[in-house]
Design a protein around this motif. Structure first.
Motif, PDB file in Angstrom:
ATOM      1  N   ASN A 184       0.818  -1.207   0.000  1.00 49.94           N
ATOM      2  CA  ASN A 184       0.000   0.000   0.000  1.00 49.94           C
ATOM      3  C   ASN A 184       0.856   1.262   0.000  1.00 49.94           C
ATOM      4  N   ALA A 185       2.046   1.195   0.588  1.00 47.12           N
ATOM      5  CA  ALA A 185       2.961   2.333   0.511  1.00 47.12           C
ATOM      6  C   ALA A 185       3.430   2.549  -0.929  1.00 47.12           C
ATOM      7  N   PHE A 186       3.707   1.449  -1.648  1.00 46.47           N
ATOM      8  CA  PHE A 186       4.067   1.575  -3.072  1.00 46.47           C
ATOM      9  C   PHE A 186       2.919   2.204  -3.862  1.00 46.47           C
ATOM     10  N   PHE A 187       1.706   1.752  -3.564  1.00 49.74           N
ATOM     11  CA  PHE A 187       0.534   2.295  -4.260  1.00 49.74           C
ATOM     12  C   PHE A 187       0.414   3.796  -4.003  1.00 49.74           C
ATOM     13  N   SER A 188       0.600   4.193  -2.746  1.00 48.30           N
ATOM     14  CA  SER A 188       0.545   5.608  -2.392  1.00 48.30           C
ATOM     15  C   SER A 188       1.660   6.391  -3.089  1.00 48.30           C
ATOM     16  N   LEU A 356       7.448  11.375  -1.103  1.00 48.91           N
ATOM     17  CA  LEU A 356       8.530  11.176  -0.146  1.00 48.91           C
ATOM     18  C   LEU A 356       8.011  10.564   1.158  1.00 48.91           C
ATOM     19  N   MET A 357       6.864  11.056   1.617  1.00 50.21           N
ATOM     20  CA  MET A 357       6.304  10.533   2.860  1.00 50.21           C
ATOM     21  C   MET A 357       5.843   9.087   2.691  1.00 50.21           C
ATOM     22  N   SER A 358       5.359   8.736   1.504  1.00 47.66           N
ATOM     23  CA  SER A 358       4.913   7.357   1.271  1.00 47.66           C
ATOM     24  C   SER A 358       6.046   6.369   1.467  1.00 47.66           C
ATOM     25  N   LEU A 359       7.250   6.749   1.067  1.00 45.26           N
ATOM     26  CA  LEU A 359       8.404   5.869   1.230  1.00 45.26           C
ATOM     27  C   LEU A 359       8.917   5.840   2.666  1.00 45.26           C
ATOM     28  N   ALA A 360       8.505   6.805   3.467  1.00 42.02           N
ATOM     29  CA  ALA A 360       9.017   6.903   4.840  1.00 42.02           C
ATOM     30  C   ALA A 360       7.998   6.475   5.889  1.00 42.02           C
ATOM     31  N   TYR A 430      -3.815   7.749   2.003  1.00 36.92           N
ATOM     32  CA  TYR A 430      -3.793   6.877   0.832  1.00 36.92           C
ATOM     33  C   TYR A 430      -3.209   5.500   1.124  1.00 36.92           C
ATOM     34  N   SER A 431      -2.646   5.293   2.309  1.00 32.46           N
ATOM     35  CA  SER A 431      -1.944   4.038   2.563  1.00 32.46           C
ATOM     36  C   SER A 431      -2.477   3.287   3.772  1.00 32.46           C
ATOM     37  N   ILE A 432      -2.406   3.879   4.946  1.00 36.38           N
ATOM     38  CA  ILE A 432      -2.669   3.142   6.188  1.00 36.38           C
ATOM     39  C   ILE A 432      -4.087   2.568   6.273  1.00 36.38           C
ATOM     40  N   PRO A 433      -5.156   3.314   5.945  1.00 30.82           N
ATOM     41  CA  PRO A 433      -6.498   2.707   6.059  1.00 30.82           C
ATOM     42  C   PRO A 433      -6.649   1.449   5.213  1.00 30.82           C
TER      43      PRO A 433
END
Length: 520
Positions: A184-188, A356-360, A430-433
Protein backbone atom coordinates in the motif's frame (compact mmCIF):
# COMPACT_ATOMS: atom_id res chain seq x y z
CA UNK A 1 -5.78 -32.06 6.43
CA UNK A 2 -6.18 -28.44 7.49
CA UNK A 3 -9.51 -27.59 9.06
CA UNK A 4 -11.66 -24.85 7.60
CA UNK A 5 -12.32 -21.75 9.65
CA UNK A 6 -15.91 -20.47 9.55
CA UNK A 7 -16.43 -17.22 7.68
CA UNK A 8 -17.69 -14.57 10.15
CA UNK A 9 -19.20 -12.56 7.27
CA UNK A 10 -22.01 -15.05 6.63
CA UNK A 11 -23.50 -18.28 7.93
CA UNK A 12 -20.73 -20.86 7.80
CA UNK A 13 -20.99 -23.51 5.06
CA UNK A 14 -18.71 -26.54 5.36
CA UNK A 15 -16.45 -26.75 2.35
CA UNK A 16 -13.70 -29.01 1.23
CA UNK A 17 -10.32 -27.35 0.88
CA UNK A 18 -9.59 -26.34 -2.69
CA UNK A 19 -6.70 -28.29 -4.24
CA UNK A 20 -3.53 -26.23 -4.58
CA UNK A 21 -3.51 -26.28 -8.40
CA UNK A 22 -6.54 -24.08 -9.15
CA UNK A 23 -5.80 -21.34 -6.60
CA UNK A 24 -5.69 -17.89 -8.15
CA UNK A 25 -3.52 -15.96 -5.74
CA UNK A 26 0.17 -16.09 -6.65
CA UNK A 27 2.39 -17.68 -4.03
CA UNK A 28 4.93 -15.43 -2.36
CA UNK A 29 7.81 -17.46 -3.80
CA UNK A 30 6.67 -16.49 -7.33
CA UNK A 31 5.56 -12.96 -6.38
CA UNK A 32 8.73 -10.90 -6.03
CA UNK A 33 8.81 -7.27 -5.08
CA UNK A 34 9.07 -6.37 -8.75
CA UNK A 35 5.58 -7.68 -9.41
CA UNK A 36 4.12 -5.67 -6.54
CA UNK A 37 5.82 -2.53 -7.88
CA UNK A 38 4.48 -3.16 -11.38
CA UNK A 39 0.90 -3.55 -10.11
CA UNK A 40 1.26 -0.51 -7.85
CA UNK A 41 2.54 1.55 -10.79
CA UNK A 42 -0.94 1.45 -12.34
CA UNK A 43 -1.84 3.96 -9.61
CA UNK A 44 0.30 6.55 -11.43
CA UNK A 45 -1.92 6.28 -14.49
CA UNK A 46 -5.10 6.39 -12.41
CA UNK A 47 -3.95 9.34 -10.35
CA UNK A 48 -2.75 11.31 -13.37
CA UNK A 49 -6.39 11.54 -14.43
CA UNK A 50 -7.56 12.28 -10.88
CA UNK A 51 -5.03 15.11 -10.62
CA UNK A 52 -6.48 16.67 -13.75
CA UNK A 53 -9.96 16.35 -12.26
CA UNK A 54 -9.00 17.92 -8.95
CA UNK A 55 -6.99 20.81 -10.42
CA UNK A 56 -8.83 21.69 -13.62
CA UNK A 57 -12.35 20.30 -13.78
CA UNK A 58 -14.06 22.53 -11.18
CA UNK A 59 -13.02 25.67 -13.10
CA UNK A 60 -13.90 23.89 -16.37
CA UNK A 61 -17.47 23.05 -15.35
CA UNK A 62 -17.96 26.65 -14.27
CA UNK A 63 -16.71 27.81 -17.67
CA UNK A 64 -19.36 25.57 -19.22
CA UNK A 65 -21.91 27.54 -17.24
CA UNK A 66 -22.48 25.57 -14.03
CA UNK A 67 -22.48 27.94 -11.03
CA UNK A 68 -20.22 27.32 -8.04
CA UNK A 69 -23.16 26.26 -5.86
CA UNK A 70 -24.05 23.44 -8.24
CA UNK A 71 -20.50 22.44 -9.17
CA UNK A 72 -20.27 20.40 -5.96
CA UNK A 73 -23.25 18.30 -7.08
CA UNK A 74 -21.32 17.26 -10.18
CA UNK A 75 -18.80 15.66 -7.83
CA UNK A 76 -21.54 13.41 -6.45
CA UNK A 77 -20.75 11.18 -9.43
CA UNK A 78 -17.64 9.84 -7.71
CA UNK A 79 -19.14 8.97 -4.32
CA UNK A 80 -22.35 7.49 -5.74
CA UNK A 81 -20.52 5.33 -8.26
CA UNK A 82 -17.95 4.37 -5.63
CA UNK A 83 -20.64 3.33 -3.17
CA UNK A 84 -22.15 0.96 -5.73
CA UNK A 85 -19.25 -0.03 -7.95
CA UNK A 86 -16.37 -0.82 -5.57
CA UNK A 87 -18.27 -3.26 -3.31
CA UNK A 88 -19.83 -4.90 -6.38
CA UNK A 89 -16.53 -5.18 -8.24
CA UNK A 90 -14.79 -6.34 -5.06
CA UNK A 91 -17.38 -9.06 -4.48
CA UNK A 92 -17.29 -10.41 -8.02
CA UNK A 93 -13.51 -10.13 -8.34
CA UNK A 94 -13.21 -12.30 -5.22
CA UNK A 95 -15.27 -14.95 -7.08
CA UNK A 96 -14.21 -14.40 -10.70
CA UNK A 97 -13.39 -17.72 -12.40
CA UNK A 98 -12.01 -16.26 -15.64
CA UNK A 99 -9.00 -18.06 -17.07
CA UNK A 100 -7.20 -14.70 -16.93
CA UNK A 101 -7.52 -14.53 -13.14
CA UNK A 102 -9.73 -12.77 -10.61
CA UNK A 103 -8.46 -9.18 -10.74
CA UNK A 104 -6.98 -8.70 -14.20
CA UNK A 105 -10.27 -8.74 -16.20
CA UNK A 106 -11.65 -5.89 -14.08
CA UNK A 107 -8.45 -3.86 -14.48
CA UNK A 108 -8.65 -4.25 -18.28
CA UNK A 109 -12.33 -3.25 -18.37
CA UNK A 110 -11.67 -0.24 -16.13
CA UNK A 111 -8.84 0.94 -18.37
CA UNK A 112 -11.04 0.75 -21.48
CA UNK A 113 -13.83 2.71 -19.76
CA UNK A 114 -11.37 5.40 -18.65
CA UNK A 115 -10.36 5.95 -22.29
CA UNK A 116 -14.02 6.34 -23.33
CA UNK A 117 -14.82 8.69 -20.46
CA UNK A 118 -11.81 10.91 -21.02
CA UNK A 119 -12.79 11.30 -24.67
CA UNK A 120 -16.31 12.44 -23.69
CA UNK A 121 -15.04 14.90 -21.07
CA UNK A 122 -12.32 16.37 -23.26
CA UNK A 123 -14.59 16.81 -26.27
CA UNK A 124 -17.69 17.90 -24.29
CA UNK A 125 -17.53 21.48 -25.58
CA UNK A 126 -17.02 20.34 -29.18
CA UNK A 127 -19.81 17.76 -29.03
CA UNK A 128 -22.12 20.27 -27.36
CA UNK A 129 -21.40 22.79 -30.12
CA UNK A 130 -22.03 20.13 -32.78
CA UNK A 131 -25.39 19.41 -31.15
CA UNK A 132 -26.39 23.09 -31.14
CA UNK A 133 -24.71 24.91 -28.23
CA UNK A 134 -23.60 28.51 -28.93
CA UNK A 135 -19.82 28.79 -28.84
CA UNK A 136 -19.74 32.20 -27.16
CA UNK A 137 -22.46 31.93 -24.53
CA UNK A 138 -23.09 29.94 -21.35
CA UNK A 139 -24.58 27.81 -19.99
CA UNK A 140 -23.77 25.28 -22.70
CA UNK A 141 -26.51 22.81 -21.88
CA UNK A 142 -25.60 20.05 -24.32
CA UNK A 143 -21.91 20.24 -23.44
CA UNK A 144 -22.83 19.95 -19.76
CA UNK A 145 -24.86 16.79 -20.46
CA UNK A 146 -21.95 15.19 -22.37
CA UNK A 147 -19.55 16.21 -19.61
CA UNK A 148 -21.70 14.73 -16.83
CA UNK A 149 -22.12 11.43 -18.73
CA UNK A 150 -18.37 11.23 -19.28
CA UNK A 151 -17.69 12.15 -15.67
CA UNK A 152 -19.95 9.38 -14.37
CA UNK A 153 -18.28 6.84 -16.65
CA UNK A 154 -14.84 8.04 -15.52
CA UNK A 155 -15.68 7.62 -11.85
CA UNK A 156 -17.15 4.17 -12.45
CA UNK A 157 -14.00 3.20 -14.36
CA UNK A 158 -11.65 4.55 -11.69
CA UNK A 159 -13.50 2.57 -9.04
CA UNK A 160 -13.26 -0.55 -11.23
CA UNK A 161 -9.51 -0.02 -11.38
CA UNK A 162 -8.52 0.91 -7.85
CA UNK A 163 -10.31 -1.85 -5.93
CA UNK A 164 -8.95 -4.79 -7.97
CA UNK A 165 -5.46 -3.23 -8.07
CA UNK A 166 -5.31 -3.01 -4.27
CA UNK A 167 -6.85 -6.49 -3.94
CA UNK A 168 -4.22 -7.90 -6.33
CA UNK A 169 -1.51 -6.30 -4.20
CA UNK A 170 -3.03 -7.97 -1.13
CA UNK A 171 -3.05 -11.29 -3.01
CA UNK A 172 0.64 -10.88 -3.81
CA UNK A 173 1.42 -10.01 -0.18
CA UNK A 174 -0.36 -13.22 0.94
CA UNK A 175 -1.59 -11.80 4.26
CA UNK A 176 1.86 -10.86 5.56
CA UNK A 177 1.51 -7.65 7.55
CA UNK A 178 4.80 -6.02 6.52
CA UNK A 179 4.30 -6.88 2.84
CA UNK A 180 0.74 -5.57 2.95
CA UNK A 181 1.92 -2.26 4.43
CA UNK A 182 4.71 -2.03 1.86
CA UNK A 183 2.35 -2.81 -1.02
CA UNK A 184 0.00 0.00 0.00
CA UNK A 185 2.96 2.33 0.51
CA UNK A 186 4.07 1.57 -3.07
CA UNK A 187 0.53 2.29 -4.26
CA UNK A 188 0.54 5.61 -2.39
CA UNK A 189 3.97 6.47 -3.84
CA UNK A 190 2.84 5.90 -7.41
CA UNK A 191 -0.30 7.93 -6.71
CA UNK A 192 2.08 10.74 -5.83
CA UNK A 193 4.01 10.21 -9.06
CA UNK A 194 0.76 10.42 -11.01
CA UNK A 195 -0.20 13.54 -9.11
CA UNK A 196 3.12 15.26 -9.89
CA UNK A 197 2.80 14.44 -13.59
CA UNK A 198 -0.86 15.45 -13.69
CA UNK A 199 -0.44 18.73 -11.88
CA UNK A 200 2.67 19.57 -13.91
CA UNK A 201 0.76 18.94 -17.13
CA UNK A 202 -2.21 20.93 -15.85
CA UNK A 203 -0.07 23.93 -14.92
CA UNK A 204 1.64 24.11 -18.35
CA UNK A 205 -0.45 26.47 -20.46
CA UNK A 206 0.98 25.69 -23.92
CA UNK A 207 0.56 21.94 -23.92
CA UNK A 208 -2.09 22.23 -26.62
CA UNK A 209 0.68 23.11 -29.11
CA UNK A 210 1.63 19.42 -29.00
CA UNK A 211 -1.92 18.59 -30.15
CA UNK A 212 -2.88 21.67 -32.24
CA UNK A 213 -6.17 20.12 -33.39
CA UNK A 214 -7.52 20.36 -29.81
CA UNK A 215 -8.15 24.13 -30.05
CA UNK A 216 -11.41 24.77 -31.87
CA UNK A 217 -14.10 27.41 -32.06
CA UNK A 218 -15.97 25.80 -29.16
CA UNK A 219 -12.83 24.90 -27.18
CA UNK A 220 -10.54 27.75 -26.14
CA UNK A 221 -6.93 27.48 -24.94
CA UNK A 222 -7.89 26.37 -21.42
CA UNK A 223 -10.19 23.68 -22.82
CA UNK A 224 -7.56 22.60 -25.40
CA UNK A 225 -4.95 22.21 -22.67
CA UNK A 226 -7.34 20.05 -20.66
CA UNK A 227 -8.03 17.92 -23.73
CA UNK A 228 -4.30 17.51 -24.40
CA UNK A 229 -3.70 16.47 -20.78
CA UNK A 230 -6.32 13.78 -21.09
CA UNK A 231 -4.66 12.34 -24.22
CA UNK A 232 -1.45 11.94 -22.21
CA UNK A 233 -3.46 10.43 -19.34
CA UNK A 234 -4.90 7.72 -21.58
CA UNK A 235 -1.48 6.84 -23.03
CA UNK A 236 0.12 6.60 -19.56
CA UNK A 237 -2.63 4.43 -18.04
CA UNK A 238 -2.81 2.04 -20.98
CA UNK A 239 0.97 1.63 -21.07
CA UNK A 240 1.35 0.96 -17.33
CA UNK A 241 -1.62 -1.42 -17.24
CA UNK A 242 -0.34 -3.37 -20.25
CA UNK A 243 3.14 -3.77 -18.74
CA UNK A 244 1.83 -4.81 -15.32
CA UNK A 245 -0.78 -7.27 -16.56
CA UNK A 246 1.61 -8.89 -19.02
CA UNK A 247 4.20 -9.49 -16.29
CA UNK A 248 1.92 -10.41 -13.37
CA UNK A 249 -0.19 -13.48 -14.08
CA UNK A 250 -2.96 -15.06 -12.03
CA UNK A 251 -4.04 -18.69 -12.08
CA UNK A 252 -7.67 -19.49 -12.73
CA UNK A 253 -9.76 -19.47 -9.57
CA UNK A 254 -12.20 -22.30 -8.79
CA UNK A 255 -14.98 -21.68 -6.31
CA UNK A 256 -14.95 -24.01 -3.26
CA UNK A 257 -17.12 -27.12 -3.62
CA UNK A 258 -20.22 -27.34 -1.44
CA UNK A 259 -20.36 -30.41 0.78
CA UNK A 260 -23.49 -32.52 1.14
CA UNK A 261 -25.03 -33.77 4.36
CA UNK A 262 -23.12 -37.04 4.16
CA UNK A 263 -19.83 -35.15 3.97
CA UNK A 264 -19.26 -35.92 0.29
CA UNK A 265 -18.95 -33.34 -2.45
CA UNK A 266 -22.16 -32.82 -4.40
CA UNK A 267 -20.20 -33.41 -7.60
CA UNK A 268 -18.69 -36.72 -6.47
CA UNK A 269 -21.86 -38.80 -6.90
CA UNK A 270 -21.98 -39.96 -10.53
CA UNK A 271 -21.56 -36.37 -11.65
CA UNK A 272 -25.30 -35.86 -11.05
CA UNK A 273 -25.04 -32.39 -9.53
CA UNK A 274 -22.24 -29.86 -9.61
CA UNK A 275 -22.83 -26.91 -7.37
CA UNK A 276 -20.40 -24.30 -6.11
CA UNK A 277 -20.66 -22.17 -3.01
CA UNK A 278 -22.40 -18.96 -4.09
CA UNK A 279 -23.98 -16.34 -1.88
CA UNK A 280 -26.06 -13.47 -3.31
CA UNK A 281 -24.08 -10.23 -3.45
CA UNK A 282 -26.30 -8.05 -1.29
CA UNK A 283 -26.78 -10.81 1.27
CA UNK A 284 -23.01 -11.15 1.54
CA UNK A 285 -22.43 -7.39 1.66
CA UNK A 286 -25.03 -6.71 4.34
CA UNK A 287 -23.91 -9.81 6.21
CA UNK A 288 -20.38 -8.42 6.16
CA UNK A 289 -21.61 -5.11 7.55
CA UNK A 290 -23.66 -6.80 10.28
CA UNK A 291 -20.83 -9.05 11.43
CA UNK A 292 -17.84 -6.76 11.05
CA UNK A 293 -15.38 -7.17 13.91
CA UNK A 294 -14.88 -4.17 16.18
CA UNK A 295 -11.50 -3.17 14.66
CA UNK A 296 -13.13 -2.77 11.24
CA UNK A 297 -15.97 -0.66 12.66
CA UNK A 298 -13.50 1.68 14.34
CA UNK A 299 -11.47 1.83 11.13
CA UNK A 300 -14.59 2.76 9.16
CA UNK A 301 -15.47 5.52 11.64
CA UNK A 302 -11.98 7.04 11.65
CA UNK A 303 -11.84 6.84 7.84
CA UNK A 304 -15.27 8.46 7.50
CA UNK A 305 -14.32 11.47 9.64
CA UNK A 306 -10.96 11.66 7.87
CA UNK A 307 -12.63 12.03 4.46
CA UNK A 308 -15.15 14.58 5.71
CA UNK A 309 -12.05 16.60 6.53
CA UNK A 310 -10.28 15.97 3.22
CA UNK A 311 -12.95 16.23 0.59
CA UNK A 312 -13.77 19.99 0.80
CA UNK A 313 -10.12 20.88 0.21
CA UNK A 314 -9.58 18.26 -2.51
CA UNK A 315 -12.68 19.53 -4.28
CA UNK A 316 -12.10 23.28 -4.07
CA UNK A 317 -8.35 23.75 -3.51
CA UNK A 318 -7.59 25.47 -6.86
CA UNK A 319 -10.89 27.34 -6.68
CA UNK A 320 -9.82 28.63 -3.24
CA UNK A 321 -6.56 29.90 -4.73
CA UNK A 322 -8.36 31.61 -7.60
CA UNK A 323 -11.14 33.21 -5.56
CA UNK A 324 -10.08 33.73 -1.96
CA UNK A 325 -6.31 34.08 -2.32
CA UNK A 326 -6.04 35.84 -5.69
CA UNK A 327 -9.46 37.53 -5.53
CA UNK A 328 -10.49 36.53 -9.08
CA UNK A 329 -13.85 35.69 -10.61
CA UNK A 330 -14.53 32.81 -12.98
CA UNK A 331 -14.61 34.00 -16.60
CA UNK A 332 -13.68 37.61 -15.76
CA UNK A 333 -10.13 38.68 -16.48
CA UNK A 334 -7.01 36.64 -15.87
CA UNK A 335 -6.74 36.88 -12.08
CA UNK A 336 -8.76 33.75 -11.37
CA UNK A 337 -6.79 31.74 -13.95
CA UNK A 338 -3.51 32.86 -12.35
CA UNK A 339 -4.78 31.64 -9.00
CA UNK A 340 -5.81 28.28 -10.47
CA UNK A 341 -2.33 27.87 -11.99
CA UNK A 342 -0.77 28.73 -8.63
CA UNK A 343 -3.03 26.11 -7.07
CA UNK A 344 -1.84 23.55 -9.61
CA UNK A 345 1.73 24.36 -8.55
CA UNK A 346 0.71 23.89 -4.93
CA UNK A 347 -0.81 20.52 -5.75
CA UNK A 348 2.41 19.48 -7.48
CA UNK A 349 4.39 20.41 -4.34
CA UNK A 350 1.82 18.48 -2.34
CA UNK A 351 2.44 15.43 -4.49
CA UNK A 352 6.23 15.62 -4.10
CA UNK A 353 5.84 15.60 -0.32
CA UNK A 354 3.23 12.84 -0.65
CA UNK A 355 5.68 10.64 -2.57
CA UNK A 356 8.53 11.18 -0.15
CA UNK A 357 6.30 10.53 2.86
CA UNK A 358 4.91 7.36 1.27
CA UNK A 359 8.40 5.87 1.23
CA UNK A 360 9.02 6.90 4.84
CA UNK A 361 5.79 5.63 6.42
CA UNK A 362 7.28 2.47 7.98
CA UNK A 363 10.26 4.12 9.75
CA UNK A 364 8.19 7.13 10.81
CA UNK A 365 5.49 4.85 12.23
CA UNK A 366 8.11 2.97 14.26
CA UNK A 367 9.52 6.26 15.49
CA UNK A 368 6.19 7.60 16.80
CA UNK A 369 5.00 4.32 18.31
CA UNK A 370 2.86 2.66 15.63
CA UNK A 371 0.60 3.35 12.69
CA UNK A 372 -2.45 4.28 14.78
CA UNK A 373 -0.50 6.99 16.58
CA UNK A 374 0.97 8.20 13.29
CA UNK A 375 -2.52 8.46 11.77
CA UNK A 376 -3.72 10.47 14.76
CA UNK A 377 -0.77 12.87 14.57
CA UNK A 378 -1.18 13.58 10.86
CA UNK A 379 -4.92 14.14 11.31
CA UNK A 380 -4.03 16.93 13.73
CA UNK A 381 -1.64 18.30 11.09
CA UNK A 382 -4.54 18.22 8.62
CA UNK A 383 -6.75 20.17 11.03
CA UNK A 384 -4.09 22.85 11.56
CA UNK A 385 -3.55 23.24 7.80
CA UNK A 386 -7.28 23.68 7.15
CA UNK A 387 -7.40 26.39 9.82
CA UNK A 388 -4.41 28.04 8.17
CA UNK A 389 -6.44 28.48 4.95
CA UNK A 390 -8.63 30.92 6.88
CA UNK A 391 -5.62 32.95 8.04
CA UNK A 392 -4.10 33.02 4.54
CA UNK A 393 -7.42 34.16 3.07
CA UNK A 394 -7.86 36.97 5.60
CA UNK A 395 -4.33 38.20 4.95
CA UNK A 396 -4.94 38.20 1.18
CA UNK A 397 -8.21 40.09 1.63
CA UNK A 398 -6.47 42.65 3.83
CA UNK A 399 -3.95 43.42 1.06
CA UNK A 400 -6.71 43.70 -1.57
CA UNK A 401 -8.53 46.23 0.60
CA UNK A 402 -5.27 48.17 0.73
CA UNK A 403 -5.25 48.31 -3.08
CA UNK A 404 -3.02 45.37 -4.08
CA UNK A 405 -4.04 43.79 -7.40
CA UNK A 406 -2.34 40.47 -6.60
CA UNK A 407 -1.48 38.76 -3.32
CA UNK A 408 1.99 39.62 -2.00
CA UNK A 409 4.69 37.00 -2.24
CA UNK A 410 4.38 36.16 1.45
CA UNK A 411 0.69 35.26 1.09
CA UNK A 412 1.36 33.13 -1.99
CA UNK A 413 4.22 31.32 -0.25
CA UNK A 414 2.00 30.73 2.78
CA UNK A 415 -0.72 29.22 0.61
CA UNK A 416 1.77 27.01 -1.22
CA UNK A 417 3.22 25.91 2.13
CA UNK A 418 -0.26 24.73 3.19
CA UNK A 419 -0.48 22.65 0.01
CA UNK A 420 2.98 21.16 0.58
CA UNK A 421 2.50 20.25 4.26
CA UNK A 422 -0.83 18.58 3.45
CA UNK A 423 1.15 16.00 1.46
CA UNK A 424 2.19 14.42 4.77
CA UNK A 425 -1.30 13.47 6.04
CA UNK A 426 -2.42 12.66 2.49
CA UNK A 427 0.26 9.96 2.20
CA UNK A 428 -1.13 8.34 5.33
CA UNK A 429 -4.72 8.63 4.09
CA UNK A 430 -3.79 6.88 0.83
CA UNK A 431 -1.94 4.04 2.56
CA UNK A 432 -2.67 3.14 6.19
CA UNK A 433 -6.50 2.71 6.06
CA UNK A 434 -6.23 0.30 3.12
CA UNK A 435 -3.38 -1.64 4.73
CA UNK A 436 -5.34 -1.95 7.98
CA UNK A 437 -8.46 -3.08 6.09
CA UNK A 438 -6.44 -5.81 4.33
CA UNK A 439 -4.86 -6.92 7.62
CA UNK A 440 -8.14 -6.94 9.60
CA UNK A 441 -10.03 -8.70 6.78
CA UNK A 442 -7.34 -11.37 6.43
CA UNK A 443 -7.48 -12.01 10.17
CA UNK A 444 -11.26 -12.50 9.98
CA UNK A 445 -11.18 -14.66 6.83
CA UNK A 446 -13.04 -12.33 4.44
CA UNK A 447 -12.26 -11.60 0.81
CA UNK A 448 -9.90 -8.73 0.06
CA UNK A 449 -12.10 -7.30 -2.70
CA UNK A 450 -15.27 -7.18 -0.64
CA UNK A 451 -13.51 -5.83 2.46
CA UNK A 452 -11.88 -3.00 0.50
CA UNK A 453 -15.30 -2.30 -1.02
CA UNK A 454 -16.79 -2.00 2.47
CA UNK A 455 -13.98 0.37 3.44
CA UNK A 456 -14.81 2.41 0.36
CA UNK A 457 -18.28 3.04 1.80
CA UNK A 458 -16.59 4.97 4.61
CA UNK A 459 -14.93 7.12 1.95
CA UNK A 460 -17.79 7.78 -0.46
CA UNK A 461 -20.54 8.48 2.09
CA UNK A 462 -18.71 11.52 3.55
CA UNK A 463 -17.93 12.63 0.01
CA UNK A 464 -21.65 12.57 -0.77
CA UNK A 465 -22.35 14.54 2.40
CA UNK A 466 -19.77 17.19 1.51
CA UNK A 467 -20.91 17.39 -2.13
CA UNK A 468 -24.54 17.97 -1.13
CA UNK A 469 -23.93 20.40 1.73
CA UNK A 470 -20.83 22.41 0.80
CA UNK A 471 -22.41 24.53 -1.94
CA UNK A 472 -25.50 25.67 0.03
CA UNK A 473 -23.43 25.98 3.22
CA UNK A 474 -20.88 28.21 1.48
CA UNK A 475 -23.65 30.33 -0.03
CA UNK A 476 -25.06 31.04 3.43
CA UNK A 477 -21.67 32.53 4.34
CA UNK A 478 -21.14 34.50 1.15
CA UNK A 479 -20.29 31.92 -1.52
CA UNK A 480 -16.72 31.12 -0.48
CA UNK A 481 -14.94 27.88 0.35
CA UNK A 482 -13.87 28.62 3.93
CA UNK A 483 -16.93 27.31 5.84
CA UNK A 484 -16.44 23.83 4.38
CA UNK A 485 -12.72 23.98 5.26
CA UNK A 486 -13.57 24.83 8.89
CA UNK A 487 -15.97 21.88 9.10
CA UNK A 488 -13.14 19.77 7.71
CA UNK A 489 -10.79 20.94 10.46
CA UNK A 490 -13.32 19.89 13.11
CA UNK A 491 -13.76 16.46 11.48
CA UNK A 492 -9.97 15.97 11.27
CA UNK A 493 -9.63 16.69 14.99
CA UNK A 494 -12.37 14.17 15.82
CA UNK A 495 -10.69 11.58 13.58
CA UNK A 496 -7.37 12.14 15.38
CA UNK A 497 -8.95 11.64 18.80
CA UNK A 498 -10.60 8.37 17.75
CA UNK A 499 -7.38 7.15 16.16
CA UNK A 500 -5.48 7.75 19.41
CA UNK A 501 -8.10 6.27 21.72
CA UNK A 502 -10.12 3.57 19.89
CA UNK A 503 -8.29 2.30 16.81
CA UNK A 504 -6.54 -1.04 17.58
CA UNK A 505 -2.96 -1.63 16.53
CA UNK A 506 -2.40 -4.21 13.77
CA UNK A 507 -0.93 -7.61 14.67
CA UNK A 508 2.76 -8.32 14.43
CA UNK A 509 4.35 -9.43 11.19
CA UNK A 510 3.20 -13.02 10.91
CA UNK A 511 1.46 -14.86 8.12
CA UNK A 512 -2.24 -14.98 8.95
CA UNK A 513 -3.69 -18.45 8.37
CA UNK A 514 -6.83 -18.09 6.29
CA UNK A 515 -8.42 -21.26 4.94
CA UNK A 516 -11.99 -20.21 4.25
CA UNK A 517 -14.28 -17.40 3.28
CA UNK A 518 -14.40 -14.57 0.89
CA UNK A 519 -12.66 -16.25 -2.00
CA UNK A 520 -9.20 -15.28 -0.83
Amino acid sequence: MATTKPNPYRNPIPIKPVPPAPESSPAPATSPLRKMILVASIAAGIQFGWALQLSLLTPYVQLLGIPHTWAAFIWLCGPVSGMLVQPTVGYYSDRCTSRFGRRRPFIVAGTALVALAVFLIGFAADLGHAFGDPADRSPRTRAIVVFVVGFWILDVANNMLQGPCRALLADLAEERVSLTRNANAFFSFFMAVGNVLGYAAGSYQKLYHVFPFTKTRACDQYCANLKSCFFISIALLVTLSAIALSCVREKQFVLPIEVGKNGNSLEEKNGEEKRRVRVPFFEDLFGALRQLPRPMWVLLLVTCLNWIAWFPFLLFDTDWMGKEVYGGTVGQGSTYDKGVRAGALGLMLNSVVLGLMSLAIAPVARGVGGVKRLWGIVNLVLAVCLVMTVLVTKEAQHHRVAGASAPPIGVTVGALAVFAVLGIPLAITYSIPFALASIFSAASGSGQGLSLGVLNLAIVIPQMFVSVTSGPWDDIFGGGNLPAFVIGAIAATASAILSFTMLPSPPTDVKIDVTGGGGH
